[in-house]
Write a protein that holds these residues in place. Structure first.
Motif, PDB file in Angstrom:
ATOM      1  N   ARG A   5       0.927  -1.131  -0.208  1.00 52.55           N
ATOM      2  CA  ARG A   5       0.079  -0.069   0.009  1.00 52.55           C
ATOM      3  C   ARG A   5       0.808   1.335   0.241  1.00 52.55           C
ATOM      4  NH1 ARG A   5      -5.375   0.086   3.569  1.00 52.55           N
ATOM      5  NH2 ARG A   5      -5.656   1.657   2.116  1.00 52.55           N
ATOM      6  N   THR A   6       1.776   1.128   0.784  1.00 50.31           N
ATOM      7  CA  THR A   6       2.757   2.500   0.965  1.00 50.31           C
ATOM      8  C   THR A   6       3.406   2.517  -0.555  1.00 50.31           C
ATOM      9  OG1 THR A   6       3.191   1.920   3.184  1.00 50.31           O
ATOM     10  CG2 THR A   6       4.853   3.383   1.794  1.00 50.31           C
ATOM     11  N   SER A   7       3.792   1.551  -1.302  1.00 48.41           N
ATOM     12  CA  SER A   7       4.423   1.681  -2.550  1.00 48.41           C
ATOM     13  C   SER A   7       3.418   2.403  -3.545  1.00 48.41           C
ATOM     14  CB  SER A   7       4.949   0.397  -3.041  1.00 48.41           C
ATOM     15  OG  SER A   7       5.946   0.043  -1.999  1.00 48.41           O
ATOM     16  N   VAL A   8       2.262   1.811  -3.436  1.00 40.87           N
ATOM     17  CA  VAL A   8       1.178   2.074  -4.458  1.00 40.87           C
ATOM     18  C   VAL A   8       1.090   3.772  -4.158  1.00 40.87           C
ATOM     19  CG1 VAL A   8      -1.187   1.918  -5.127  1.00 40.87           C
ATOM     20  CG2 VAL A   8       0.334  -0.083  -4.815  1.00 40.87           C
ATOM     21  N   ARG A   9       0.846   3.923  -3.054  1.00 34.55           N
ATOM     22  CA  ARG A   9       0.464   5.486  -2.592  1.00 34.55           C
ATOM     23  C   ARG A   9       1.752   6.498  -3.042  1.00 34.55           C
ATOM     24  NH1 ARG A   9      -0.970   4.173   3.776  1.00 34.55           N
ATOM     25  NH2 ARG A   9      -3.001   3.123   3.269  1.00 34.55           N
ATOM     26  N   GLU A  10       2.769   6.021  -2.941  1.00 34.56           N
ATOM     27  CA  GLU A  10       3.929   7.044  -3.092  1.00 34.56           C
ATOM     28  C   GLU A  10       4.229   6.898  -4.667  1.00 34.56           C
ATOM     29  OE1 GLU A  10       7.057   5.446  -0.588  1.00 34.56           O
ATOM     30  OE2 GLU A  10       6.181   6.493   1.039  1.00 34.56           O
ATOM     31  N   ASN A  11       3.854   6.172  -5.390  1.00 38.35           N
ATOM     32  CA  ASN A  11       4.382   6.129  -6.789  1.00 38.35           C
ATOM     33  C   ASN A  11       2.901   5.875  -7.894  1.00 38.35           C
ATOM     34  OD1 ASN A  11       7.354   5.524  -6.660  1.00 38.35           O
ATOM     35  ND2 ASN A  11       6.344   4.238  -5.125  1.00 38.35           N
ATOM     36  N   PRO A  12       2.382   6.987  -8.110  1.00 37.73           N
ATOM     37  CA  PRO A  12       1.176   6.933  -8.937  1.00 37.73           C
ATOM     38  C   PRO A  12       1.121   6.401 -10.310  1.00 37.73           C
ATOM     39  CG  PRO A  12       2.212   9.286  -8.815  1.00 37.73           C
ATOM     40  CD  PRO A  12       2.686   8.485  -7.902  1.00 37.73           C
ATOM     41  N   ASP A  13       2.331   6.324 -10.883  1.00 37.01           N
ATOM     42  CA  ASP A  13       2.585   5.819 -12.315  1.00 37.01           C
ATOM     43  C   ASP A  13       3.194   4.439 -12.245  1.00 37.01           C
ATOM     44  OD1 ASP A  13       1.716   8.444 -13.362  1.00 37.01           O
ATOM     45  OD2 ASP A  13       3.538   9.314 -13.177  1.00 37.01           O
ATOM     46  N   TRP A  14       3.493   3.939 -11.265  1.00 34.64           N
ATOM     47  CA  TRP A  14       4.215   2.610 -11.276  1.00 34.64           C
ATOM     48  C   TRP A  14       3.033   1.593 -10.929  1.00 34.64           C
ATOM     49  CZ3 TRP A  14       9.717   1.601 -10.198  1.00 34.64           C
ATOM     50  CH2 TRP A  14      10.488   2.673 -10.721  1.00 34.64           C
ATOM     51  N   GLN A  15       3.522   0.334 -11.309  1.00 38.18           N
ATOM     52  CA  GLN A  15       2.496  -0.735 -10.997  1.00 38.18           C
ATOM     53  C   GLN A  15       3.506  -1.858 -10.209  1.00 38.18           C
ATOM     54  OE1 GLN A  15       1.700  -3.614 -14.447  1.00 38.18           O
ATOM     55  NE2 GLN A  15      -0.378  -3.261 -13.826  1.00 38.18           N
ATOM     56  N   PHE A  16       2.897  -2.349  -9.118  1.00 35.16           N
ATOM     57  CA  PHE A  16       3.433  -2.985  -8.055  1.00 35.16           C
ATOM     58  C   PHE A  16       2.442  -4.492  -8.179  1.00 35.16           C
ATOM     59  CE2 PHE A  16       4.625   1.357  -7.076  1.00 35.16           C
ATOM     60  CZ  PHE A  16       5.758   1.061  -6.941  1.00 35.16           C
ATOM     61  N   TYR A  61      -7.400   6.795  -6.131  1.00 40.42           N
ATOM     62  CA  TYR A  61      -7.491   5.674  -5.363  1.00 40.42           C
ATOM     63  C   TYR A  61      -6.501   4.471  -5.685  1.00 40.42           C
ATOM     64  CZ  TYR A  61     -12.252   7.170  -4.560  1.00 40.42           C
ATOM     65  OH  TYR A  61     -13.399   8.128  -4.141  1.00 40.42           O
ATOM     66  N   GLU A  62      -6.373   3.544  -4.466  1.00 37.17           N
ATOM     67  CA  GLU A  62      -5.396   2.572  -4.801  1.00 37.17           C
ATOM     68  C   GLU A  62      -6.279   1.396  -5.153  1.00 37.17           C
ATOM     69  OE1 GLU A  62      -3.726   1.369  -0.681  1.00 37.17           O
ATOM     70  OE2 GLU A  62      -4.010   3.396  -0.101  1.00 37.17           O
ATOM     71  N   LEU A  63      -5.795   0.920  -6.325  1.00 32.42           N
ATOM     72  CA  LEU A  63      -6.383   0.005  -6.871  1.00 32.42           C
ATOM     73  C   LEU A  63      -5.721  -1.579  -6.945  1.00 32.42           C
ATOM     74  CD1 LEU A  63      -8.751  -1.038  -8.978  1.00 32.42           C
ATOM     75  CD2 LEU A  63      -7.495  -0.340 -10.740  1.00 32.42           C
ATOM     76  N   TYR A  64      -6.551  -2.349  -6.411  1.00 31.50           N
ATOM     77  CA  TYR A  64      -5.653  -3.823  -6.347  1.00 31.50           C
ATOM     78  C   TYR A  64      -6.709  -4.988  -6.856  1.00 31.50           C
ATOM     79  CZ  TYR A  64      -3.237  -1.208  -2.512  1.00 31.50           C
ATOM     80  OH  TYR A  64      -2.301  -0.307  -1.974  1.00 31.50           O
ATOM     81  N   LEU A  65      -5.857  -5.755  -7.729  1.00 35.41           N
ATOM     82  CA  LEU A  65      -6.395  -6.687  -8.509  1.00 35.41           C
ATOM     83  C   LEU A  65      -5.643  -7.912  -8.090  1.00 35.41           C
ATOM     84  CD1 LEU A  65      -6.675  -5.241 -11.886  1.00 35.41           C
ATOM     85  CD2 LEU A  65      -8.404  -5.308 -10.337  1.00 35.41           C
ATOM     86  N   GLY A  66      -6.570  -8.900  -7.596  1.00 37.65           N
ATOM     87  CA  GLY A  66      -5.680 -10.278  -7.281  1.00 37.65           C
ATOM     88  C   GLY A  66      -6.346 -11.284  -8.047  1.00 37.65           C
ATOM     89  N   VAL A  77      -1.890  -7.300  -7.638  1.00 40.38           N
ATOM     90  CA  VAL A  77      -1.320  -6.005  -8.393  1.00 40.38           C
ATOM     91  C   VAL A  77      -1.925  -4.913  -7.829  1.00 40.38           C
ATOM     92  CG1 VAL A  77      -0.902  -5.267 -10.772  1.00 40.38           C
ATOM     93  CG2 VAL A  77      -1.123  -7.544 -10.262  1.00 40.38           C
ATOM     94  N   GLY A  78      -1.060  -3.866  -7.426  1.00 40.97           N
ATOM     95  CA  GLY A  78      -1.324  -2.838  -7.150  1.00 40.97           C
ATOM     96  C   GLY A  78      -1.005  -1.410  -7.883  1.00 40.97           C
ATOM     97  N   GLN A  79      -1.990  -0.490  -7.931  1.00 42.12           N
ATOM     98  CA  GLN A  79      -1.715   0.482  -8.955  1.00 42.12           C
ATOM     99  C   GLN A  79      -2.645   1.801  -8.541  1.00 42.12           C
ATOM    100  OE1 GLN A  79      -2.010  -0.849 -12.918  1.00 42.12           O
ATOM    101  NE2 GLN A  79      -3.690  -2.271 -12.353  1.00 42.12           N
ATOM    102  N   GLN A  80      -2.370   2.902  -9.232  1.00 35.75           N
ATOM    103  CA  GLN A  80      -3.369   3.996  -8.762  1.00 35.75           C
ATOM    104  C   GLN A  80      -4.335   4.227  -9.747  1.00 35.75           C
ATOM    105  OE1 GLN A  80      -1.924   7.771  -7.602  1.00 35.75           O
ATOM    106  NE2 GLN A  80      -0.592   6.832  -6.025  1.00 35.75           N
ATOM    107  N   LEU A  81      -5.654   4.671  -9.275  1.00 34.64           N
ATOM    108  CA  LEU A  81      -6.788   4.970 -10.205  1.00 34.64           C
ATOM    109  C   LEU A  81      -7.342   6.305  -9.991  1.00 34.64           C
ATOM    110  CD1 LEU A  81      -8.704   3.869 -12.568  1.00 34.64           C
ATOM    111  CD2 LEU A  81     -10.188   2.935 -10.761  1.00 34.64           C
ATOM    112  N   GLU A  82      -7.565   7.313 -10.650  1.00 36.73           N
ATOM    113  CA  GLU A  82      -7.752   8.698 -10.494  1.00 36.73           C
ATOM    114  C   GLU A  82      -9.088   8.995 -10.954  1.00 36.73           C
ATOM    115  OE1 GLU A  82      -6.093  13.264 -11.367  1.00 36.73           O
ATOM    116  OE2 GLU A  82      -4.939  11.348 -12.202  1.00 36.73           O
TER     117      GLU A  82
END
Length: 573
Positions: free
Chosen positions: A152-163, A194-199, A182-187
């Motif tokens: 969650r911290t990585s997704v919040r701090e990096n809006p253009d990255w995919q983790f 928003y933090e977007l997570y897909l399992g 998979v975590g990434q941001q949705l605006e």
């Protein structure tokens, strides 16, 4: 032509039953030592199995890593496409209080339709914002269990990255399967991020990997068996001719000179077979020539010996008559008459020994068995040679704890053996005590003749039974003899199914042991008398004296044989 057997036989120790599992290690070790085919196939099987094992493990790991990497890339691409579709819906939406929530629901529905994710969740970043859509989760309990704070911290701090991170994804039946989150941001434009997570469920990947690994192991085992079969077939084509050559060699060594190797083809093995057959032909020819020559020699010795007996008898009678009248001659002539009589007697003994040797060579010797006590026979021989022993200053002792029970033997031949051994002991005993020991057990009877003379080296002891051999050729015979006595004695012992052995050491004397079986069965087990006399030979022989009591390494005390001078003065041959 078939030559007489030489005692060389090729035998194989039979393997113990394979039904006894305790015998398996011994059977396998025996096969390893004596079977080239088994050893080569086992080595080939082991090395092939090791190589296939290494290859299968490496391929399984490589496929596992590649399969996971491929599935991960697929999941990340799927998550990226789904997020782009949802973001497009949000970007095109009309911003109003009622519409934003509906648009977010529509975007979540698009994520669910466009992706293969089994778990979808979106969480607003930052403090509450008016008109911002609510957080969304398809399975709140599951997302709380698998979502870590680090992601969650990585997704919040990096809006253009995919983790992404590997997770254990819960299922409806309360089990867990391998998965990727998979975590990434949705605006939401102008409102919030928003933090977007897909399992994603990866449970099909282990199944695929298991199928591939199983296939690899089946192929590997099949490859090992195939290579082993090929190795067995190739080795069989090579070792079968080698085994035939070994069996043929054994039969050839056992005396079957007519045996030959079958020759097939023109390869190296065929060349070996032809060379072996040529060698066998040469050996057969040479042995036949030697056999013919030996037969001629035997006939010559036998014929000459027989032809010499008649003139020798005449010469012996004339020599006896001259010797009886020697007192009427002058001293020189009398001495010549004595020498002539002695040499004629020695020549007669030599002729008798040559005839006996020729009988042994021709294989025409037969035993005349009679129940005989070996102890009494030894006592008679000692008594007959008492005067000879006194002339040489030797004190002969008889120790007989056993050997009194009669045993079937040829008394004439055994008496000749004992006379020969005792005569040699008297001649080479240097005037020191001589011990004759007789003993027996359930299987055999034995007699030993022990002197404390100069002894012999190990090399001399090995040749002591050779014909006409002397340890010291420069030493003069003092009691006659022909040089054939021990050779004939050994033949007499073997004719009885017994053995005649010798122990000797320089400075410690010599010990001969004659062992005879009680029955016609071959000797088995140790002799009743030890060949090595042990500690009795360590005492200085000079300290023993000639008439002092002599301690010997047996339980029964020694007894001296004291008899009047015997008329039979025949020396050891």
């Amino acid at each position: 032509m078939t030559a007489p057997t030489t005692g060389i036989t090729a035998t194989r120790t039979p393997l113990k039953g394979w039904g006894l599992w305790r015998a398996w290690p011994g059977n396998i070790a025996t096969l390893w030592r004596r079977s080239l085919r088994f050893r080569t196939i086992l080595v080939t099987l082991g090395l092939t199995a090791f190589a296939v094992l290494v290859a299968c493990v490496w391929m399984a790991l490589a496929i596992q890593n590649d399969l996971f990497a491929s599935r991960k890339d697929q999941v990340l691409d799927d998550a990226s496409q789904a997020r782009a579709a949802a973001q497009a819906i949000l970007d095109a939406a009309v911003q109003s209080d009622g519409q934003l929530q509906n648009v977010m629901i529509s975007a979540m529905r698009t994520l669910d339709e466009r992706s293969s994710a089994g778990l979808v969740a979106a969480f607003r970043i930052g403090p509450p914002v008016p008109d911002a859509p609510q957080n969304f989760s398809s399975d709140p309990t599951a997302i709380d269990d698998v979502l870590g704070e680090g992601l969650r911290t990585s997704v919040r701090e990096n809006p253009d990255w995919q983790f992404w991170q590997s997770i254990a994804l819960p299922t409806d039946d309360d089990e867990a399967v391998p998965g990727i989150l998979v975590g990434q941001q949705l605006e939401v434009p102008g409102v919030a991020s928003y933090e977007l997570y897909l399992g994603y469920d990866l449970s099909n990947a282990p199944q695929t990997l298991g199928f591939v690994q199983g296939t690899l192991w089946i192929v590997g085992i099949g490859l090992v068996l195939l290579i082993s079969g090929i190795a067995w077939f190739v080795l069989r084509s090579v070792t079968t001719p080698v085994g035939e050559a070994a069996d043929t060699s054994a039969r050839l060594a056992a005396g079957d000179l007519g045996v030959r190797l079958p020759v097939r083809g023109e390869d190296e093995l065929a060349t070996l077979g032809r060379s072996f057959n040529a060698m066998a032909d040469s050996i057969e020819s040479q042995i036949k020539e030697l056999a013919d020559l030996s037969l001629v020699q035997q006939r010559f010795v036998s014929d000459v010996s027989h032809e010499l007996r008649t003139p020798l008898t005449t010469i012996r009678l004339a020599a006896d008559m001259i010797n009886d009248q020697r007192e009427d001659f002058d001293p020189a002539t009398a001495r010549a008459a004595e020498l002539l009589n002695a040499q004629v007697q020695r020549f007669e003994v030599l002729l008798t020994d040559l005839l006996e040797i020729s009988r042994y060579d021709a294989g025409s010797v037969q035993l005349e068995l009679e129940p005989t006590s070996l102890a009494h026979l030894a006592e008679d021989v000692i008594a007959s040679m008492h005067q000879l022993a006194e002339q040489h200053g030797s004190d002969v002792r008889l120790v007989a704890p056993g050997g009194y029970t009669p045993v079937d033997m040829d008394p004439r031949r055994v008496r000749r053996i004992v006379r020969n051994l005792l005569g040699n002991a008297i001649e080479h005993g240097e005037g020191r005590p001589i011990v004759v020991t007789v003993d027996s057990n359930q299987q055999a009877v034995a007699i030993g003749v022990r002197d404390y003379g100069l002894g012999m080296t190990a090399d001399d002891a090995e040749r002591v039974f050779d014909r006409f051999w002397r340890a010291d050729p420069s030493r003069k015979r003092t009691i006659g003899g022909t040089g054939l006595g021990l050779s004939i004695a050994l033949g007499d012992a073997k004719l009885h199914g017994g053995e005649l052995t010798v122990w000797s050491e320089v400075g410690r004397g010599t010990n001969f042991v004659l062992t005879l079986p009680r029955s016609s069965v071959a000797l088995s087990g140790p002799s009743p008398l030890p060949l090595d006399p042990g500690e009795d030979s360590t005492a200085p022989a000079d300290e023993l004296g000639l008439t002092q009591p002599l301690e010997v390494p047996y339980a029964t005390p020694a007894r001296d044989i004291r008899v009047p001078d015997a008329s039979d003065r025949e020396g050891a041959s």
